[in-house]
Write a protein that holds these residues in place. Sequence first.
Motif, short mmCIF file in Angstrom:
data_model
loop_
_atom_site.label_atom_id
_atom_site.label_comp_id
_atom_site.label_asym_id
_atom_site.label_seq_id
_atom_site.Cartn_x
_atom_site.Cartn_y
_atom_site.Cartn_z
N VAL A 191 0.00 -4.29 -3.71
CA VAL A 191 -0.36 -2.87 -3.68
C VAL A 191 -1.33 -2.60 -4.83
CG1 VAL A 191 0.49 -0.50 -3.93
CG2 VAL A 191 1.78 -2.14 -2.56
N GLY A 218 -0.50 -0.86 5.85
CA GLY A 218 -0.46 -0.39 4.46
C GLY A 218 -1.81 -0.28 3.80
N LYS A 245 0.12 0.80 0.25
CA LYS A 245 1.58 0.70 0.30
C LYS A 245 1.97 -0.68 0.85
CE LYS A 245 2.06 2.86 4.83
NZ LYS A 245 2.37 4.01 5.62
#
Length: 264
Positions: A191, A218, A245
């Motif tokens: 991330v 993500g 994410k």
Amino acid sequence: NPKAGCAGSILNILQMKQFNHQVDITRGIMEEECSQIGVTLSEKQMEQFFQYYEMLIQWNEVMNLTAITEMDQVVTKHFVDSMSLVKAVSELGSKEIRIMDLGTGAGFPGIPLKIAFPNLKLTLLDSLNKRVKFLNEVIGILGLEKIEAVHGRAEDFGRNLEYRGQFDLCVSRAVANLATLSEYCMPFVKVGGAFIPYKSGKIDEELTQAENAVKILGGKVQDVVKFPLMDTDMDRSFVVIKKVKPTAKKYPRKAGMPGKEPLK
């Protein structure tokens, strides 16, 4: 037959002179094209590139590594193209960035990136063991450090906790649509990191089709960097997909699925 031996050695000398002349011309091309992307190579780095080229051509005789074999073409379409990632990631040369090169094949873009930016920490992943043997030979002969070539499939390594979510960047020059490639690559990125595929100039439609897949995995498209590849009729696009994410545990799906049924 002494005459035959003499003729053979003269031929060898002529071939060597011709090769050295070709190297000199290609060196000039490489310096010029590198300067256009803001990269300066030392004498040692130049030597490493030419050693890499020689090995590529030798191994290409017994296994399929590249259809492009002319020295100047390899420089432009493989070496400089690989290094041009610096157009999308300006800090490539200034800090240790951990990079996964997925589906690296003959080592593009990973090995040119490592030669040009020794500070990078690289993992080259390929599903064909013969290619991995070639890459390990290149790494050994060129004396490259903080780089590994591993044999395996993206679907398996993407679930391995030693690799999943461990990379600042994942890059790939592999030929696959963006939704499929995102499912292979996004699980490797931490991330805050990014997945940056090397795509052709005509990316807009593919990008629109992959938008939802990127979100599911993500990611968020942060930038698209487009430019012509020097002295060719090719255009290059870097799609900078930021990892915002974690990727859900069910991705990547089992072997073959991302290609057969891309996320929509």
